[in-house]
Design a protein around this motif. Structure first.
Motif, PDB file in Angstrom:
ATOM      1  N   ALA A 137      40.490  19.357  69.894  1.00  0.00           N
ATOM      2  CA  ALA A 137      41.917  19.366  69.582  1.00  0.00           C
ATOM      3  C   ALA A 137      42.712  19.206  70.875  1.00  0.00           C
ATOM      4  CB  ALA A 137      42.287  20.668  68.897  1.00  0.00           C
ATOM      5  N   VAL A 138      43.637  18.260  70.900  1.00  0.00           N
ATOM      6  CA  VAL A 138      44.487  18.056  72.077  1.00  0.00           C
ATOM      7  C   VAL A 138      45.454  19.229  72.236  1.00  0.00           C
ATOM      8  CG1 VAL A 138      46.253  16.576  73.110  1.00  0.00           C
ATOM      9  CG2 VAL A 138      44.274  15.555  71.947  1.00  0.00           C
ATOM     10  N   ASP A 139      45.976  19.708  71.118  1.00  0.00           N
ATOM     11  CA  ASP A 139      46.882  20.859  71.113  1.00  0.00           C
ATOM     12  C   ASP A 139      46.056  22.133  70.995  1.00  0.00           C
ATOM     13  OD1 ASP A 139      48.774  22.798  70.725  1.00  0.00           O
ATOM     14  OD2 ASP A 139      49.676  21.917  68.942  1.00  0.00           O
ATOM     15  N   GLY A 140      46.027  22.914  72.085  1.00  0.00           N
ATOM     16  CA  GLY A 140      45.256  24.155  72.087  1.00  0.00           C
ATOM     17  C   GLY A 140      45.960  25.305  71.407  1.00  0.00           C
ATOM     18  N   GLY A 141      47.239  25.100  71.027  1.00  0.00           N
ATOM     19  CA  GLY A 141      47.966  26.087  70.252  1.00  0.00           C
ATOM     20  C   GLY A 141      48.265  27.370  71.010  1.00  0.00           C
ATOM     21  N   GLY A 142      48.553  28.422  70.243  1.00  0.00           N
ATOM     22  CA  GLY A 142      48.837  29.726  70.825  1.00  0.00           C
ATOM     23  C   GLY A 142      50.207  29.819  71.456  1.00  0.00           C
ATOM     24  N   ASP A 143      50.574  31.034  71.849  1.00  0.00           N
ATOM     25  CA  ASP A 143      51.881  31.263  72.459  1.00  0.00           C
ATOM     26  C   ASP A 143      52.025  30.556  73.806  1.00  0.00           C
ATOM     27  OD1 ASP A 143      52.679  32.896  70.347  1.00  0.00           O
ATOM     28  OD2 ASP A 143      51.740  34.652  71.243  1.00  0.00           O
ATOM     29  N   CYS A 144      50.893  30.253  74.443  1.00  0.00           N
ATOM     30  CA  CYS A 144      50.939  29.590  75.747  1.00  0.00           C
ATOM     31  C   CYS A 144      51.078  28.072  75.628  1.00  0.00           C
ATOM     32  CB  CYS A 144      49.682  29.920  76.546  1.00  0.00           C
ATOM     33  SG  CYS A 144      49.555  31.648  77.063  1.00  0.00           S
ATOM     34  N   GLN A 145      50.982  27.559  74.395  1.00  0.00           N
ATOM     35  CA  GLN A 145      51.062  26.116  74.160  1.00  0.00           C
ATOM     36  C   GLN A 145      50.030  25.374  75.016  1.00  0.00           C
ATOM     37  OE1 GLN A 145      55.093  24.551  74.317  1.00  0.00           O
ATOM     38  NE2 GLN A 145      55.935  26.404  73.378  1.00  0.00           N
TER      39      GLN A 145
END
Length: 257
Positions: free
Chosen positions: A96-104
């Motif tokens: 996934a390119v977008d690792g997500g989470g609050d840290c983006q």
């Protein structure tokens, strides 16, 4: 009332601050992905992929060599085991390119490769050493193994040739290992900013084996001698067998068939 309001504001602030410092990854598997495929020869296995994400929001303080503090992007690593595609020799992982989470978190690089499935085929007690690795960088940062050796536009299609190299070492304890000697030896490193597909096909010439025996004691002038499949031998500046010599020996042998 004032005390109650103050406590409420403190709890709210503490809760928000706690969320802001939550550094866990939460990859968005439904979004943009990079597919990494490894074509694995029968005598090898695919290693676990080490996937690095970075964040410009969740930074940390590092120091220069002279002790001056500075801020660096935060980073987190996750390991992914590539999955065999049916009964083929292809192993695949979707990053996934977008690792997500609050840290983006955003995908930064991946390290993967191949190794010998059964090193003892080269002798009792033989273990796997090094080589057969690839690092692909998807942003402007260096990887944990340094910057890119080469840059590519678009997808990365990599076919790399390897030779088995058996080395015996004595200093620091005896060990006999088999390594995959390629053009870049341990790791080849690429930057592929636009890649959405990475394909790696290692080609191993198992009949052309290089060998070496390390020094038994540290002494000035001691050199490791490398023995090549055509019977020749020589020391090497880089303390590893010469890829060019191995290529030349193989091509000469194949031209005589």
């Amino acid at each position: 009332m004032k005390l109650t309001s103050a406590i409420g504001l403190f709890v709210l602030f503490f809760s928000l601050a706690g969320c802001a410092t939550d550094r866990r990854l939460a990859p968005d598997l439904s979004g943009d992905q990079i597919v990494v495929t490894v074509k694995v020869p029968e005598e090898l296995i695919a290693e676990e992929m080490k996937v690095m994400y970075r964040s410009k929001l969740c930074t940390f303080t590092d120091h220069t060599a002279s002790g001056v503090p500075y801020q660096r992007d935060g980073y987190q690593r996750t390991d992914i085991q590539p999955v065999r595609q049916g009964q083929t020799d292809l192993y695949e992982a979707k990053l996934a390119v977008d690792g997500g989470g609050d840290c983006q978190w955003r995908l930064s690089n991946v390290t993967f490769g191949v190794m010998y499935k059964n090193p003892t085929k080269f002798g009792d007690g033989v273990v796997y050493g090094v080589g057969g690795g690839v690092v692909v960088i998807f942003d402007g940062n260096d990887s944990g193994r340094g910057g890119a050796d080469r840059k590519v536009e678009g997808d990365l299609i990599l076919r790399q040739e390897f030779y088995p190299w058996i080395h015996e070492k004595f200093i620091g304890g005896y060990e006999k290992s088999v390594n995959l000697k390629g053009e870049g030896f341990m790791y080849v490193k690429y930057q592929a900013l636009q890649a959405r597909r990475v394909y790696f096909e290692p080609i191993v010439y198992s009949r052309f084996v290089a060998r070496s025996i390390g020094s038994r004691e540290k002494r000035e002038g001691n050199q490791t001698i490398f023995y090549y499949p055509d019977g020749s031998s020589s020391p090497e500046i880089q303390s590893e067998p010469s890829f060019r010599k191995l290529q030349a020996i193989r091509l000469a042998a194949e031209s005589q068939k």
